[in-house]
Every structure is written in C-alpha cells, then in structure tokens.
Design an enzyme around this catalytic site. Structure first.
Site: not given
Length: 732
Positions: A82, A302, A304
């Site tokens: 990530d 994504y 976050r």
C-alpha cells in the site's frame, strides 16, 4: 521470457492486479506484515539507541517460504504494498527477509487498482523510501514503549486485561472530559411561545422572537412562566398582522470528495456503520470485487488519505459523465483545499477517496456487491460526482408578524434548482417548506397559542463520527488509527454504546484518572498532536526517528518510575447479581473469565459454585441436553451467528454450532450440506452428519455434475466449477 515477481499484502489485491500485468509477472501476497516486534516482551533495546528487535510473525513461515521460493526464480522482484508508511514498512521488511537490495528500484506504488495505474507503476519503480519507513518505526516503537510499560502497571495496580496507549488514552480522555461536562452541567429554565396560524387551511407555525421598539426589533429570551404569561396577555388572541416579508435566495455548495475521516463520519451518520466496519468494507472495494464479465475490479482509490486532491484524469472523466447525463448547468469544476492550519497536517501523497471508474454507476453493479459494499460504494460514488456539480439554489421567504409590538417569525424555503442534490440525495434537513401566498399588513387567524417550558441541555455525548472529527481537528492520530483506536477502547470496556453514543464506564473513568494523575504531560491532546507532527517531520526526512524517541523517553521514564512507586493498588469490587447461590444462598457476583463473564459464589474457595451469566438479549434456554454433562444447552448469539452452549459453564465448556442447511445433498452420504465456520471465522460447507461424514468444501457445492468427468461442481467466482483439479470445466 523474463519472470517478474510482484508482492502485495492481500490475496484479493494479488488477484485483481494479476490480470493486469500479464504472463511475465507472478503476483503473490504477503498477507500483511511478515515481521514485527515480539508479543511476549518489549522487543526494544533501550540501551542501544532503541534498536527494535524484529522477529518473523508466528504463522507466517509457509508464506515466507513460498515468497523466497518465487523470489529465487524471479529475474526481478517488485514490492507493491500500500502507498503509505505502513505499506512502505512492509516492503522494507520483505526486502530484508528476501535479502533484496534496498537501494535498487524495487518499490512500485499506485493509488488505484486499475490497469492503467498498475501498468504505469510497474514501469516506474523507485527505491524504498527509508524516511517513511523510519516514521512507521518511530510510531511503532513509541506505541510499544507506552503500551508495554503502562499496561502491566495497570494490571498490577487495578485489574488484569487493562491497557493504555499513546493515542487510545487521549481518545478516552476526550470522551471522559465530555462526560464530566455533562455531569457538571447546570440546567436552566427557558420557554418558547408558538402561534399556530392558518390561511387557506394551511397551518403556519410562528415562533416568538422579541419586541418592536422605535422601529427596531430586539430579540428576547423568555426565562420563566411569568414572562411568557405577560407576553400572552399582551397579544391579540384572535388575529395577528404581517409586519414584514423578506425574500432572499440561498445557495448551498456540495461537499468535497471523501477523506478517510469524512468517510468514516458520513458512513456512521448516513449508514450507521462503525468506523471499523467502514474501513473493512472500503478495503474490499479498494482491493477488488468480482464484477460479472470483468473479473476482479478495484472500485475505489486508496482509502487512507487526508487529501481532497483529485487527478486531472478523474476531473476530466467526471466532467464527461455529468455533461453526458445531465444538462450543462449541472456541471461546475471545483478544486478543494484544506484550511491553512490543516495544510500542515495533510498527507497529500494520495488523492481523495473516489471511484476508480466513474462510469460504474452503483446501481449497474449492485448485483455484484454485498448489501454493505453497495451502500458504501454508492456513498463514495455520489459524493465524488456531486463534488463537481453546481450549487443547489433555494428561494427563502421570511415572514415577521406583529401583535401589539410582540414579534413572531416563520420562514419557508423552496428548492428552485437541485444542482448537486440531483446526485447526493442523502437528507440534510433542507426539504421544501412551502408557505401560502401572504402579503404585508395581512391579518391571519390565530388557531392556537402554545407556550412550552424547556430546560437547557448538556453537550451531547460523542458518537463515533463526532469523536473522529474531534480527533482530526486536534491532530490526534492519523486516518489509519481512528477505527482501531475506537475498537480498542470498546473492547477494553472503557466505553459502551448507548443509543449510538459512546458512554464511558466506571473502569474507563478509573483508568483515565490514573493516567491523568501520573502521565498528564504525555497523555494529553497537545502533546499527542505535537508527536504526530514530529512523525510527519521524520517522514519528510527533517529529523531522525531516534531523536524523537530519545526526546520522548527521557521524560516518560521519570513519570513511569514515579507511578511505579506512588500508584496505590485499587481494589475493584465485584458486581453483585440478583441470583442466589444454589449451595449457600449468597447473592452471586459477576466475574470475568477467559471466555467472558459468568456468575460465581462470593464465598469462594469455601463454595466453588459457578453459573453462566444469562443475558436476555443473547441467551435462550432450550430442551437440548449437553452430551458431555447432561445439563440443558443454551442458545447464544456469537460473532458468526447462533450456537449452543452448555448451561453448566464454566464447569462444562461444550458448544455446538447451530447449522444452517442448504438444499444440496452431501456427495458422500446423501445428508444435507450445512454452512459452518472455522475457528478463524472463515465460512465453509460441510456435511450435517459430521463427524460420521467428513465431507468439506470451501466453496458452495451444487447438485450439478461435471459434463466432462462427472465430478461435483461448486460455485467459484460466480461460476460452476469442477472440483476435479485435472478438469478445467467451468461455466456461468
């Protein structure tokens, strides 16, 4: 042909990007972190500049063995974890375990799991960003130093199983401080006075505002019954005249696309999702969902992020979508920025949370999503599209009434142009309130005079949404920490949910009071926010991570030593129940055990009688006998649905799953197939005649037989697939 190995965290993510990269690439999953600090000890060499002692996570042996095997065969290894500090750290640990050169360009990252993004990233690898790794290490070591030093102190002085943390203790303190405000709040009396008016059979409610003096209206608060009666005595009881009518226009702007924090807040308010559930479902949408005819597709970017930023491509695509589906007047190009104060905290490495493909309308793929996935994707998609749409426009009418210089007011609004509300249809209280045609000086009939006594209310308790918003404003934690922080203080029973609000328990108060007394300088909002800023400085390479830890620990050690010496042991009295002991007649007390709460005789060890604690909402008596001890079984509700548990718990810990059968016969014995769950919570299908029949399948079996080999077919990726590994038969 070159063989490239790409390593990601999750199998779902591996499956989604595997189809984008082609035959030259093998994609494998590390299934999260592969190394961490040991659970059994501190794992930090304080004397050696806080050097962390990383070990392989228990249970990851087979995964690492497979990754090493694939890495050995590969010409090149890429790490595609990530795109955040945690992901960077996982890549760093993988490079260490696989003995890869950290200085080589082996790190690839993408903000969305689409073919374009993944392909582009694979062609532009970079080095591992050690600054990001160091920021993650610093956070991990800080949290370990606080948790592994204070928590054992709480066990020794208060009760086993308690915990403290650099962020969780501050979040709990915020909730406790609000509860103290509520407890200290002194309610004050006040009154409202409404007139129910009527015109053309339409009811109008006019509220008392104040009085008219020298052609100026002064607002008045009605403090008591005498004051409201004086007003009532001074007004005409039959009719009231229209003093003034104001007509204005109002515009409301759309909200920006979601950040992690705003998504958690909105999902809590609009969908009643907990922060934990929101992030779990959002992760599924990010990693990939099986879409009919397309395979696994990453549906959102994504999840976050602190940023409102949108890519030029995303802006262009949403513009085309709006202009293609609505009139041109609905489109309005917008960029969103945070306040200057917030800009210092923003992690602008990622875009805002948005759909990867704006053309994937939620309703078009609804059948491919679970109910929760659809709700959350629908929310994200609509918020993104609406963020690039025109303002909503209202006509506002405000009417002022006068009765012997007593002023009453009412207002109404009409939506003239829906703008972004055409897409973002979630209620915000701005529904039409249409008033009848009224002119100045007109007199209206008074149907009812309604004085009502009120008392001022204390501030509201925090909900998950308002707590997350407060943590964000104060700079406590980061997007990835909000959900686990709330989960931790709930699991520790420091707070409980009460009608959606977070209500602190006695234990929550006690732990917070101890923390405030002995660690007040460290466990407070300003210190924690400053520490987050320090971690951001580490991530940007401005300061070293060891400097942050050393600076923190020199004060922390002093507070810890004082607490060790001065903190008194606190005796927690057991909660007394209304159930009498069968042996000695004493009222039994509530105890905590490894498997939850139970009733025990207070005369232990003279009397060792125990009973299960029956919760009316989760326990139901049955006529089924326990095969181990003969006591009656109780029907309970657990994490994976209903199950049977012996009423003689904790002496007898026998449990049985309540099987939910499907209309498919076992291919081995002919009994029905049942849905079951493993200890890890994974669903599987097994024979209802177990243990006499050991049939098991991880995929839902069908009554169909393979046309090629006659083996049983199971449902896999929405297709009937043959269970014979040598047969490749599969059909929709």
């Amino acid at each position: 042909m070159k063989n490239n190995l790409v390593i990601v965290e999750s199998p779902a993510k591996a499956k989604t990007i595997g189809k984008f990269l082609g035959k030259k690439y093998t994609v494998k999953a590390s299934v999260g972190h592969v190394r961490d600090l040991p659970k059994s000890k501190l794992g930090i060499d304080i004397e050696n500049k806080f050097e962390p002692n990383y070990i392989t996570i228990r249970g990851k042996g087979d995964v690492i063995k497979e990754l090493k095997k694939e890495a050995k065969k590969a010409d090149k290894v890429f790490l595609a974890t990530d795109p955040d500090r945690e992901g960077e750290a996982i890549s760093w640990h993988l490079a260490n375990i696989l003995k890869l050169d950290e200085e080589s360009t082996l790190r690839i990252e993408f903000n969305e799991i689409t073919k374009e993004a993944v392909t582009k990233a694979s062609k532009n690898p970079r080095k591992i960003n050690i600054d990001l790794v160091d920021a993650q290490q610093a956070r991990r070591i800080l949290d370990r130093l606080v948790g592994y030093n204070i928590s054992p102190l709480l066990w020794k002085k208060i009760e086993k199983g308690l915990s403290a943390g650099r962020v969780q203790s501050v979040a709990l303190k915020i909730i406790i401080d609000r509860e103290r405000e509520i407890n200290d709040f002194k309610s004050e009396e006040y009154w409202t006075l409404d007139l129910e008016l009527s015109k053309l059979r339409k009811k109008i409610i006019a509220k008392y505002y104040g009085f008219l003096e020298n052609d100026k209206i002064k607002k008045v608060k009605i403090n008591n019954e005498d004051e409201v009666n004086a007003i009532i005595n001074s007004i005409d009881k039959e009719k009231i005249s229209v003093y003034k009518i104001d007509r204005t226009k109002k515009r409301t702007k759309p909200n920006p696309p979601f950040t992690t924090s705003s998504l958690q807040q909105e999902a809590n308010r609009k969908l009643n999702f907990t922060a934990k559930k929101t992030m779990m479902v959002a992760q599924q949408l990010y990693e990939g969902i099986n879409i009919k005819g397309e395979g696994s597709v990453g549906l959102v970017t994504y999840i976050r992020t602190d940023s409102f930023r949108l890519s030029d491509e995303a802006m262009s695509n949403v513009k085309d979508y709006i202009l293609s589906n609505f009139d041109e007047k609905y489109y309005s190009s917008r960029t969103y920025t945070k306040s200057k104060k917030a800009e210092t905290k923003v992690q602008d490495a990622h875009e805002a949370i948005r759909p990867t493909y704006v053309l994937k309308d939620p309703d078009k793929i609804k059948n491919d999503l679970t109910a929760d996935q659809y709700k959350l994707y629908n929310l994200i998609w609509r918020r993104f599209v609406s963020s690039q749409m025109a303002d909503a426009e209202f006509d506002i009418t405000s009417i002022t009434f006068n009765s012997n210089n007593n002023i009453f007011k009412t207002s109404g609004s009409i939506l003239k142009f829906d703008g972004y509300k055409r897409i973002y249809k979630y209620s915000d209280g701005s529904d039409d309130k249409v008033l009848p045609d009224i002119v100045e000086q007109e007199e209206l009939d008074i149907k009812k005079i309604d004085p009502v006594q009120h008392f001022t209310q204390p501030p509201a308790r925090y909900t998950e949404a308002t707590l997350i918003k407060t943590m964000e404003v104060l700079g406590i934690g980061r997007p990835s920490t909000y959900a686990p922080t709330i989960t931790t203080i709930s699991n520790r029973e420091y707070v409980v949910k009460d009608k959606g609000s977070l209500l602190p328990t006695d234990m929550g108060f006690l732990v917070t009071e101890m923390m405030e007394k002995y660690f007040s300088t460290i466990i407070n909002e300003k210190f924690t926010a400053q520490m987050e800023n320090n971690l951001d400085e580490v991530a940007s390479g401005k300061i070293g991570w060891r400097d942050v830890i050393i600076d923190f620990y020199k004060d922390f050690k002093v507070y810890l030593d004082v607490a060790e010496k001065e903190m008194e042991k606190i005796e927690i009295k057991d909660e007394v129940s209304d159930v009498k002991c069968d042996n000695c007649g004493e009222f039994m007390v509530v105890k905590k055990g490894r498997y939850g709460k139970f009733l025990a005789c207070p005369n232990y060890p003279e009397c060792k009688n125990t009973k299960p604690l029956k919760d009316k909402e989760t326990v139901e008596e049955t006529d089924i006998d326990c095969e181990k001890c003969g006591a009656k079984m109780l029907k309970r509700k657990g994490r994976y649905g209903e199950f049977l548990a012996c009423s003689n718990y904790p002496k007898c810990k026998n449990t049985k799953q309540i099987l939910k059968e499907i209309d498919v016969k076992c291919p081995l014995c002919g009994n029905k197939i049942a849905i079951k769950y493993s200890k890890a919570g994974r669903r599987f299908f097994g024979c209802s005649n177990y243990p006499d029949c050991n049939y098991l399948s991880w995929y839902e079996p069908t009554e169909q037989k393979c046309e090629n080999c006659g083996s049983q077919m199971v449902m896999k990726n929405n297709k009937a697939t043959c269970t014979n590994k040598k047969c490749e038969m599969s059909k929709a």
